[in-house]
Design a protein around this motif. Sequence first.
Motif, PDB file in Angstrom:
ATOM      1  N   ILE A   1       0.871  -1.169   0.000  1.00  0.00           N
ATOM      2  CA  ILE A   1       0.000   0.000   0.000  1.00  0.00           C
ATOM      3  C   ILE A   1       0.911   1.223   0.000  1.00  0.00           C
ATOM      4  N   GLY A   2       0.647   2.167  -0.904  1.00  0.00           N
ATOM      5  CA  GLY A   2       1.530   3.314  -1.087  1.00  0.00           C
ATOM      6  C   GLY A   2       0.925   4.613  -0.593  1.00  0.00           C
ATOM      7  N   ILE A   3       1.807   5.500  -0.135  1.00  0.00           N
ATOM      8  CA  ILE A   3       1.416   6.855   0.247  1.00  0.00           C
ATOM      9  C   ILE A   3       2.255   7.807  -0.602  1.00  0.00           C
ATOM     10  N   LEU A   4       1.606   8.533  -1.507  1.00  0.00           N
ATOM     11  CA  LEU A   4       2.278   9.492  -2.378  1.00  0.00           C
ATOM     12  C   LEU A   4       1.978  10.903  -1.899  1.00  0.00           C
ATOM     13  N   THR A   5       2.851  11.837  -2.242  1.00  0.00           N
ATOM     14  CA  THR A   5       2.625  13.237  -1.890  1.00  0.00           C
ATOM     15  C   THR A   5       2.657  14.093  -3.153  1.00  0.00           C
ATOM     16  N   SER A   6       1.770  15.081  -3.207  1.00  0.00           N
ATOM     17  CA  SER A   6       1.758  15.990  -4.346  1.00  0.00           C
ATOM     18  C   SER A   6       2.817  17.069  -4.206  1.00  0.00           C
ATOM     19  N   VAL A   7       3.371  17.224  -2.989  1.00  0.00           N
ATOM     20  CA  VAL A   7       4.289  18.320  -2.712  1.00  0.00           C
ATOM     21  C   VAL A   7       5.140  17.963  -1.495  1.00  0.00           C
ATOM     22  N   ASN A   8       6.305  18.577  -1.393  1.00  0.00           N
ATOM     23  CA  ASN A   8       7.185  18.321  -0.255  1.00  0.00           C
ATOM     24  C   ASN A   8       6.519  18.660   1.073  1.00  0.00           C
ATOM     25  N   CYS A   9       5.595  19.632   1.083  1.00  0.00           N
ATOM     26  CA  CYS A   9       4.965  20.091   2.327  1.00  0.00           C
ATOM     27  C   CYS A   9       4.178  18.996   3.038  1.00  0.00           C
ATOM     28  N   SER A  10       3.785  17.956   2.332  1.00  0.00           N
ATOM     29  CA  SER A  10       3.037  16.862   2.958  1.00  0.00           C
ATOM     30  C   SER A  10       3.905  15.630   3.198  1.00  0.00           C
TER      31      SER A  10
ATOM     32  N   GLN B   1      -4.627  21.021   4.573  1.00  0.00           N
ATOM     33  CA  GLN B   1      -5.438  22.207   4.827  1.00  0.00           C
ATOM     34  C   GLN B   1      -6.920  21.858   4.900  1.00  0.00           C
ATOM     35  N   GLN B   2      -7.379  21.021   3.990  1.00  0.00           N
ATOM     36  CA  GLN B   2      -8.787  20.652   3.958  1.00  0.00           C
ATOM     37  C   GLN B   2      -9.152  19.746   5.136  1.00  0.00           C
TER      38      GLN B   2
ATOM     39  N   GLN C   1      -2.056  16.356  12.550  1.00  0.00           N
ATOM     40  CA  GLN C   1      -2.487  15.139  13.244  1.00  0.00           C
ATOM     41  C   GLN C   1      -3.780  14.589  12.671  1.00  0.00           C
ATOM     42  N   LYS C   2      -4.704  15.476  12.312  1.00  0.00           N
ATOM     43  CA  LYS C   2      -5.959  15.008  11.728  1.00  0.00           C
ATOM     44  C   LYS C   2      -5.711  14.273  10.408  1.00  0.00           C
ATOM     45  N   THR C   3      -4.742  14.767   9.640  1.00  0.00           N
ATOM     46  CA  THR C   3      -4.433  14.127   8.360  1.00  0.00           C
ATOM     47  C   THR C   3      -3.754  12.782   8.585  1.00  0.00           C
ATOM     48  N   ILE C   4      -2.862  12.719   9.559  1.00  0.00           N
ATOM     49  CA  ILE C   4      -2.237  11.435   9.898  1.00  0.00           C
ATOM     50  C   ILE C   4      -3.296  10.427  10.310  1.00  0.00           C
TER      51      ILE C   4
ATOM     52  N   VAL D   1      -3.538   3.029  -2.792  1.00  0.00           N
ATOM     53  CA  VAL D   1      -2.706   4.238  -2.725  1.00  0.00           C
ATOM     54  C   VAL D   1      -3.496   5.370  -2.078  1.00  0.00           C
ATOM     55  N   VAL D   2      -2.798   6.151  -1.243  1.00  0.00           N
ATOM     56  CA  VAL D   2      -3.318   7.398  -0.695  1.00  0.00           C
ATOM     57  C   VAL D   2      -2.409   8.527  -1.180  1.00  0.00           C
ATOM     58  N   ILE D   3      -2.988   9.585  -1.756  1.00  0.00           N
ATOM     59  CA  ILE D   3      -2.222  10.751  -2.211  1.00  0.00           C
ATOM     60  C   ILE D   3      -2.521  11.913  -1.260  1.00  0.00           C
ATOM     61  N   ILE D   4      -1.467  12.515  -0.713  1.00  0.00           N
ATOM     62  CA  ILE D   4      -1.628  13.569   0.285  1.00  0.00           C
ATOM     63  C   ILE D   4      -0.956  14.846  -0.206  1.00  0.00           C
ATOM     64  N   GLY D   5      -1.666  15.963  -0.113  1.00  0.00           N
ATOM     65  CA  GLY D   5      -1.114  17.263  -0.457  1.00  0.00           C
ATOM     66  C   GLY D   5      -1.211  18.222   0.705  1.00  0.00           C
ATOM     67  N   LEU D   6      -0.676  19.410   0.531  1.00  0.00           N
ATOM     68  CA  LEU D   6      -0.891  20.479   1.505  1.00  0.00           C
ATOM     69  C   LEU D   6      -2.223  21.156   1.218  1.00  0.00           C
ATOM     70  N   GLY D   7      -2.418  21.538  -0.070  1.00  0.00           N
ATOM     71  CA  GLY D   7      -3.674  22.149  -0.476  1.00  0.00           C
ATOM     72  C   GLY D   7      -3.509  23.345  -1.381  1.00  0.00           C
ATOM     73  N   CYS D   8      -2.409  24.083  -1.222  1.00  0.00           N
ATOM     74  CA  CYS D   8      -2.227  25.314  -1.998  1.00  0.00           C
ATOM     75  C   CYS D   8      -1.091  25.213  -3.003  1.00  0.00           C
TER      76      CYS D   8
END
Length: 506
Positions: free
Chosen positions: A125-134, A229-230, A235-238, A196-203
């Motif tokens: 199971i993979g966790i990808l990020t759209s940006v370094n901030c996440s 952000q959303q 912690q809520k995102t984790i 897969v879960v993709i996580i971003g910061l939002g902006c």
Amino acid sequence: MNTPYPVIKINDNDDVVVARFPVAKETFLPHENLTVNKDIPAGHKIALHDIAAGDAVKRYGQIIGFASRDIKAGDHIHTHNLSMGDFSRDYAFGVDTVELPKADRVDTFMGIRRADGRVATRNFIGILTSVNCSATVARAIEDHYKKVGLADFPNVDGVVALPQSFGCAYGFDSETMTVMRRTLSGYARHVNFAGVVIIGLGCESNQIKDLIRTEGLEEGKLLHSMTIQQTGGTQKTIDKGIEIINAMLPQANSVTREPVPVSEIILALECGGSDSYSGISGNPVLGYVADKIVQQGGTAILSETSEIFGAEHLLTRRAVTPEVGQKLVDRIAWWEDYCTRTKSEMNNNPSAGNKEGGLTTVLEKSLGGIAKGGTSNLVEVYEYAEPVTAKGLVFMDTPGYDPMAVTGQIAGGANLLCFTTGRGSAFGSKPTPTLKIATNNALWQRQQEDMDHNCGDVAEGTETIAQAGERLYALVLAMASGQKTKSEKFGYGGLEFVPWTMNAIM
């Protein structure tokens, strides 16, 4: 046991021989009727005859550079007397195409057949990020599963975070953004990921909604996205990420391995920390395996455009159509223009370690590097991270930097990776396992904890390429069936996800 002959001559047209081990000054080489003028390090070249300044020097029967000063028979040839130069190459599209004999049997491995018919070699199971901030959030979710373990889900190989270093500060329609989206979507769809879960910061510039829209991804039970952000903070995102993955795990675990044909293998071919033996032992042995997989109806991906430079004509001559050959030539032209724009040069390679191992110019490195592709026809050329759909030997345009090249190959769909090294490499990748191949016995003895296969006896003349190739082929099928590689046992692969950023970062 007889001592191996001290030097290797690869091609009858060569101007040099290569030292199998250190050769002392005044050593007489009876086969060449030649006395060595200086101490020669292992893997380095010795001139077979006098060579005038400006003359071409050949190894593998091909030009590797030009004498920058007069060279005497028996001299050491390296950076002090050999340099790059311009010369014409005959692309001759398709003149050397061959038909490999069909395999006399159908080989199989124990793979995981997905619902869409594709075959996986691992089940992550993979966790990808759209940006370094996440990236920190993604890593925290992975750390949770490292602590609690997956004992209740024995068929899941792990939960792996693949954070990236960029994702922002480049243009919406830039080359880098296009490549970034293509890379992320390739990983999101990768057959070795059950979910897969993709996580971003939002902006960030690299908006997840744009990624999903432009790449045709579909969210569902096994593909989720969210932003910090959303969701309401770190912690809520984790916590939400853990909740999503907990829901995925039962379905991800409900897989079984079954016999599947070798035609389902998409093998990435890579070399790093190369030496002069790479083109003599490790790469030709891997090329032998690539040919066997192609004969079985599978796929082998050769890459690293900057490291086939000067040898690309040997591939265009094997192109199945002029259009395929021209695609490769066009990628070389792109790189030449790229070097002009960035005020760099193709011959900033080999690295310091390559040169210490006996490689002098990028031409010499390229000629050894393409041996990984074996002898079969070149059937297609892909841009970085494009989905690889063709069967046979293909080429993918990537930089020569190992993590960046491998990231593109995996995004393209490679479900296995073989990595040759002569200097020694500590590398692994996820979700695609990496099998590392030593090109010489000294490396095997020194760094065996990182190496899966040794080709050193080929370099010393006590094993043939075919013998070493059959051993490697059996190991590749074992790896495809779930046998862990050395890099997997050390946990490599989470930090080696490096998409290609080719534009200015603003």
